[in-house]
Design a protein around this motif. Structure first.
Motif, PDB file in Angstrom:
ATOM      1  N   UNK A  68      -2.882  10.065  -3.379  1.00 27.33           N
ATOM      2  CA  UNK A  68      -1.543  10.618  -3.184  1.00 27.33           C
ATOM      3  C   UNK A  68      -0.851   9.919  -2.020  1.00 27.33           C
ATOM      4  N   UNK A  69       0.463  10.038  -1.971  1.00 27.52           N
ATOM      5  CA  UNK A  69       1.216   9.455  -0.865  1.00 27.52           C
ATOM      6  C   UNK A  69       0.748  10.055   0.456  1.00 27.52           C
ATOM      7  N   UNK A 100      -2.062   9.494   5.720  1.00 29.50           N
ATOM      8  CA  UNK A 100      -3.045   9.936   6.711  1.00 29.50           C
ATOM      9  C   UNK A 100      -3.853   8.759   7.244  1.00 29.50           C
ATOM     10  N   UNK A 101      -3.843   7.648   6.526  1.00 28.60           N
ATOM     11  CA  UNK A 101      -4.479   6.416   7.010  1.00 28.60           C
ATOM     12  C   UNK A 101      -3.476   5.489   7.688  1.00 28.60           C
ATOM     13  N   UNK A 102      -2.265   5.403   7.158  1.00 29.71           N
ATOM     14  CA  UNK A 102      -1.316   4.391   7.633  1.00 29.71           C
ATOM     15  C   UNK A 102      -0.401   4.860   8.761  1.00 29.71           C
ATOM     16  N   UNK A 103      -0.155   6.152   8.866  1.00 31.42           N
ATOM     17  CA  UNK A 103       0.641   6.707   9.969  1.00 31.42           C
ATOM     18  C   UNK A 103      -0.334   6.916  11.122  1.00 31.42           C
ATOM     19  N   UNK A 104      -0.292   6.063  12.129  1.00 30.74           N
ATOM     20  CA  UNK A 104      -1.350   6.034  13.133  1.00 30.74           C
ATOM     21  C   UNK A 104      -1.521   7.368  13.863  1.00 30.74           C
ATOM     22  N   UNK A 105      -0.426   8.059  14.147  1.00 32.88           N
ATOM     23  CA  UNK A 105      -0.546   9.328  14.847  1.00 32.88           C
ATOM     24  C   UNK A 105      -1.192  10.376  13.945  1.00 32.88           C
ATOM     25  N   UNK A 106      -0.750  10.472  12.691  1.00 41.53           N
ATOM     26  CA  UNK A 106      -1.350  11.423  11.750  1.00 41.53           C
ATOM     27  C   UNK A 106      -2.832  11.105  11.559  1.00 41.53           C
ATOM     28  N   UNK A 107      -3.153   9.811  11.467  1.00 40.20           N
ATOM     29  CA  UNK A 107      -4.539   9.400  11.298  1.00 40.20           C
ATOM     30  C   UNK A 107      -5.404   9.867  12.468  1.00 40.20           C
ATOM     31  N   UNK A 108      -4.913   9.655  13.703  1.00 37.81           N
ATOM     32  CA  UNK A 108      -5.678  10.097  14.869  1.00 37.81           C
ATOM     33  C   UNK A 108      -5.804  11.622  14.921  1.00 37.81           C
ATOM     34  N   UNK A 109      -4.777  12.326  14.488  1.00 34.51           N
ATOM     35  CA  UNK A 109      -4.850  13.788  14.468  1.00 34.51           C
ATOM     36  C   UNK A 109      -5.941  14.258  13.504  1.00 34.51           C
ATOM     37  N   UNK A 147       0.819  -1.217   0.000  1.00 35.07           N
ATOM     38  CA  UNK A 147       0.000   0.000   0.000  1.00 35.07           C
ATOM     39  C   UNK A 147       0.849   1.262   0.000  1.00 35.07           C
ATOM     40  N   UNK A 148       2.002   1.228   0.658  1.00 34.29           N
ATOM     41  CA  UNK A 148       2.835   2.424   0.732  1.00 34.29           C
ATOM     42  C   UNK A 148       3.703   2.613  -0.507  1.00 34.29           C
ATOM     43  N   UNK A 149       3.933   1.533  -1.273  1.00 36.76           N
ATOM     44  CA  UNK A 149       4.688   1.675  -2.515  1.00 36.76           C
ATOM     45  C   UNK A 149       3.813   2.148  -3.671  1.00 36.76           C
ATOM     46  N   UNK A 150       2.534   1.831  -3.624  1.00 34.46           N
ATOM     47  CA  UNK A 150       1.647   2.158  -4.739  1.00 34.46           C
ATOM     48  C   UNK A 150       1.654   3.638  -5.123  1.00 34.46           C
ATOM     49  N   UNK A 151       1.478   4.568  -4.163  1.00 34.32           N
ATOM     50  CA  UNK A 151       1.463   5.978  -4.574  1.00 34.32           C
ATOM     51  C   UNK A 151       2.758   6.424  -5.246  1.00 34.32           C
ATOM     52  N   UNK A 152       3.884   5.865  -4.808  1.00 36.21           N
ATOM     53  CA  UNK A 152       5.167   6.239  -5.397  1.00 36.21           C
ATOM     54  C   UNK A 152       5.268   5.745  -6.834  1.00 36.21           C
ATOM     55  N   UNK A 166       3.077   0.395  17.446  1.00 33.87           N
ATOM     56  CA  UNK A 166       3.952   1.244  16.633  1.00 33.87           C
ATOM     57  C   UNK A 166       3.149   2.237  15.798  1.00 33.87           C
ATOM     58  N   UNK A 167       3.793   3.343  15.424  1.00 25.56           N
ATOM     59  CA  UNK A 167       3.170   4.306  14.518  1.00 25.56           C
ATOM     60  C   UNK A 167       2.732   3.625  13.234  1.00 25.56           C
ATOM     61  N   UNK A 168       3.519   2.656  12.791  1.00 25.74           N
ATOM     62  CA  UNK A 168       3.145   1.851  11.627  1.00 25.74           C
ATOM     63  C   UNK A 168       3.390   0.397  11.964  1.00 25.74           C
ATOM     64  N   UNK A 169       2.377  -0.424  11.743  1.00 20.40           N
ATOM     65  CA  UNK A 169       2.529  -1.847  11.957  1.00 20.40           C
ATOM     66  C   UNK A 169       1.698  -2.569  10.912  1.00 20.40           C
ATOM     67  N   UNK A 170       1.726  -3.881  10.947  1.00 16.21           N
ATOM     68  CA  UNK A 170       0.886  -4.682  10.068  1.00 16.21           C
ATOM     69  C   UNK A 170       0.639  -6.014  10.753  1.00 16.21           C
TER      70      UNK A 170
END
Length: 264
Positions: A110-111, A116-125, A94-99, A165-169
């Motif tokens: 857009x990346x 804004x969905x995958x960076x958990x802190x940005x998403x919560x903000x 998912x993170x390579x697709x926009x690039x 983590x801010x990003x996990x899977x």
């Protein structure tokens, strides 16, 4: 993704015929290759694999620069139109697709929208700006900071709370914290293993246009947030040209007595 009519051209008989459209699918396996052929409206579409499932989903080692280079080499060598680049897997696909889509001019979010969905802190903000009454108390913390637990408390969080983590899977490195001892154990695991995700994720973050307060919270950081209750559901849908179209609300079932996701 954009839904377009097949591109037509005139034959010598004066009838319309359709040009083949080439869709590249990152990490496509045999099961999904067969499923894709059963979609409606794909009679003029050829699906091409891009990177192997072993490289993107059957490993815990994610060398983003190497994977992007391999994907770009395949696309550059292709003798035909590149009409779409898609995927159906979370990180790292998912993170390579926009690039890749930005480089080859195909439609995609857009990346920054993706992050804004995958960076958990940005998403919560973002959630806190849009639906502030429905967002749990949260804060970011550095697991390598010996004073992290005190800073989590200063943000208004009390036991119990979750850390992740801010990003996990795949629900990796997520912990419920009921005591200082739980937090100490979680921090130990995070310090030992978070680099597997943070290093490749930071490579993606370096290529994004982010606000300064978000950029300061890189992939090595973690989230702490209040425990919430209720049914866990997944809202399915898409956004096209600014129009939001939801089409399903799906129950997300967890394993009995544990936090990990089981099935839809």
């Amino acid at each position: 993704h954009e839904r377009t009519e097949p591109r037509a051209h005139r034959t010598t008989e004066g009838k319309d015929s359709y040009m083949t459209r080439n869709v590249f699918v990152i990490g496509m396996n045999d099961l999904n290759a067969e499923r894709l052929t059963r979609l409606r409206g794909v009679e003029d579409v050829v699906f091409h694999p891009l990177l192997t499932p072993e490289a993107v989903s059957e490993t815990q080692e994610f060398d983003i620069p190497a994977m992007l280079a391999e994907a770009e080499a395949t696309l550059d060598a292709f003798d035909g139109s590149i009409d779409a680049i898609v995927g159906y897997i979370d990180f790292p696909v998912s993170t390579m697709l926009p690039l890749l889509c930005r480089k080859y001019g195909t439609r995609n979010a857009s990346l920054e929208a993706l992050l804004k969905c995958e960076h958990k802190f940005w998403s919560r903000k973002v959630m806190a700006e849009v639906v502030p009454d429905h967002v749990p108390t949260f804060t970011a913390f550095d697991p390598f900071d010996d004073g992290a637990l005190s800073k989590v408390g200063e943000a208004g969080l009390r036991f119990p709370f979750f850390v992740k983590p801010i990003k996990s899977s795949g629900s990796r490195l997520g912990f419920r914290i009921d005591s200082p001892e739980d937090f100490e154990y979680a921090v130990g695991k995070l310090r030992a293993e978070i680099g597997q995700i943070s290093e490749p994720f930071n490579h993606v973050l370096d290529r994004a246009d982010m606000p300064a307060d978000i950029r300061a919270i890189d992939g090595r950081y973690c989230m702490a947030e209040r425990v919430i209750g209720g049914r866990q559901c997944t809202l399915e849908g898409y956004v096209h040209d600014g129009e939001v179209v939801p089409y399903a609300v799906v129950d997300s079932i967890r394993y009995p007595q544990v936090l990990s996701f089981f099935y839809y």
